[in-house]
Design a protein around this motif. Structure first.
Motif, PDB file in Angstrom:
ATOM      1  N   TYR A 308       0.804  -1.227   0.000  1.00 33.86           N
ATOM      2  CA  TYR A 308       0.000   0.000   0.000  1.00 33.86           C
ATOM      3  C   TYR A 308       0.838   1.279   0.000  1.00 33.86           C
ATOM      4  O   TYR A 308       0.287   2.378   0.092  1.00 33.86           O
ATOM      5  CB  TYR A 308      -0.928   0.013   1.220  1.00 33.86           C
ATOM      6  N   VAL A 311      -0.241   3.757  -2.684  1.00 29.16           N
ATOM      7  CA  VAL A 311      -1.686   3.968  -2.834  1.00 29.16           C
ATOM      8  C   VAL A 311      -2.043   5.368  -2.335  1.00 29.16           C
ATOM      9  O   VAL A 311      -1.465   5.853  -1.348  1.00 29.16           O
ATOM     10  CB  VAL A 311      -2.460   2.892  -2.031  1.00 29.16           C
ATOM     11  N   GLU A 314      -6.145   8.635   0.667  1.00 31.33           N
ATOM     12  CA  GLU A 314      -7.558   8.413   0.995  1.00 31.33           C
ATOM     13  C   GLU A 314      -7.972   6.952   0.813  1.00 31.33           C
ATOM     14  O   GLU A 314      -9.029   6.543   1.292  1.00 31.33           O
ATOM     15  CB  GLU A 314      -8.458   9.320   0.151  1.00 31.33           C
ATOM     16  N   GLU A 315      -7.148   6.156   0.132  1.00 31.73           N
ATOM     17  CA  GLU A 315      -7.479   4.747  -0.094  1.00 31.73           C
ATOM     18  C   GLU A 315      -6.675   3.799   0.795  1.00 31.73           C
ATOM     19  O   GLU A 315      -6.890   2.581   0.768  1.00 31.73           O
ATOM     20  CB  GLU A 315      -7.228   4.389  -1.561  1.00 31.73           C
TER      21      GLU A 315
END
Length: 424
Positions: A308, A311, A314-315
């Protein structure tokens, strides 16, 4: 072969466990109980009954002589009556009431939905601890009646009963530890939460092959609904969101989870599926039947951070921030190409000449000699080749064997090949 219809429990018992069909052996662990005083029964010398009776698929429709059942089944603790033709709960009650030590009863695939279970009949089941009603199409009213009369029931199997909803009882069953309710049509979480209300002591909940599409419940409410849940199977459910997986952390005692075959995990590789799930469930010690070791957990959590890292903020899942606190920010792993090198640039030395050339490493020594033939102006039969690794401390290595592949020497860019003549 079809079994004849209209047979009694006692008739089948006499046939299956007669000495001709069921000879028994004496010895440790092989003991068979034969009642000493079967009230003048003409069969007292003919039956050798074990404590576990398996009478499945025998065409049984009724109990038969209750005195005979009582005489021969006083010691029986387990009884499998699955896949028979019992449709009257009164007949089942006649059997069970005369088996006082019974703890396990399997009534699967009997058409018991064709009659109503009255509490007086259900009372004969009071000592049963494990009850199997798979594919019996037992109604929830029947289940509730059973639960009221079985104070020690610990395991209940309600698979393949076409349940689309759960009818909640006003009375909680505090004794039940395991509920197996697979292969039904339970889709909405509001139905599953009723199970938590009815069975507050539940340790194991098997929901495989239902169509549950989401876990829609506040975290604090989940903890109250299933305070003792240790194991849950959501195999082949309809879960499609990582938030549903995160919800499992709300069960305070959860240790074991099964999550194979859910839509959420289909786009991921096998490695990604396991590591991403392990990293999200820090308290789960067994996933899909395999123990999660400390080493696997750390690898999975580090994998999760790197997965992540790029990423958008916000995600990024909340678990990512927890793991950053634990491990800090991690650099991406270096990509290592483990494929064998296909060619190398080497220096070819012959007499006082030095030529740099590219050679294929999938060829043999003999093929290399052919490649060098024009360069060194020697026939291949007169060539002697030596390979020199510029990092090796042992000097040149003679390339003796014509059929040996060049890649087996570990040749790399910058190494040297020396060519000499046999006539030199």
């Amino acid at each position: 072969m079809d079994q004849p219809s209209g047979r009694s429990f006692m008739q089948v018992l006499c046939e299956k466990y007669s000495p001709e069909n069921f000879p028994y052996r004496r010895g440790p662990g092989m003991g068979v109980h034969v009642p000493a005083t079967p009230q003048g029964s003409p069969m007292k010398d003919r039956l050798n009954l074990p404590s576990v009776l398996v009478l499945n698929s025998c065409g049984i429709t009724c109990a038969g002589d209750e005195r005979e059942i009582a005489a021969f089944c006083a010691h029986v603790s387990e009884l499998d009556l699955s896949d028979n033709k019992l449709e009257d709960w009164h007949e089942v009650s006649k059997i069970v009431s005369n088996v006082p030590q019974l703890e396990f009863l399997n009534l699967s695939s009997n058409p018991l939905n064709l009659s109503v279970l009255e509490r007086t009949c259900a009372g004969s089941f009071s000592g049963v601890r494990k009850l199997v009603l798979n594919n019996s199409k037992a109604s929830w009213e029947t289940v509730h009646t059973i639960l009221q009369e079985l104070p020690d029931l610990e395991e209940l199997f309600l698979c393949l009963n076409d349940y689309e909803t759960v009818s909640c009882s006003s009375i909680c069953c505090h004794s039940l530890k395991l509920l197996h309710i697979t292969d039904n049509n339970l889709q909405d979480w509001t139905e599953i939460r009723k199970l938590g209300v009815m069975f507050p002591s539940l340790d194991t909940l098997i929901l495989a092959n239902n169509h549950l599409n989401a876990i829609e419940e506040p975290d604090d409410s989940l903890a109250r609904l299933f305070p003792n849940l240790r194991s849950i199977s959501l195999h082949k459910s309809g879960l499609q969101s990582w938030e549903d997986i995160d919800k499992l952390n709300s069960f305070p005692k959860l240790e074991e989870v099964r999550l194979l075959g859910i839509p959420l995990l289909q786009p991921y590789t096998t490695e990604e599926r396991r590591k991403l799930v392990v990293a999200r469930l820090p308290s789960v010690s067994k996933l899909n039947g395999s123990v999660v070791t400390d080493g696997e957990r750390e690898d999975s959590e580090r994998f999760f951070i790197r997965y992540y890292v790029d990423v958008p903020k916000e995600e990024v899942p909340f678990r990512y921030h927890e793991l950053i606190t634990k491990y800090g920010k991690l650099e991406p792993l270096a990509e290592v190409d483990l494929r064998p090198q296909s060619s190398a640039k080497v220096e070819v030395h012959f007499n006082d000449q030095v030529e740099e050339m590219s050679i294929r490493l999938d060829q043999t020594v003999a093929e290399l000699k052919k490649q060098l033939k024009t360069l060194v102006q020697l026939p291949t039969s007169n060539m002697v080749l030596y390979y020199f690794d510029h990092e090796a401390p042992f000097g040149p290595e003679e390339m003796k064997y014509s059929s040996r592949a060049l890649h087996s020497f570990g040749i790399r860019d910058g190494d040297k090949i020396y060519v000499e003549s046999k006539t030199k």
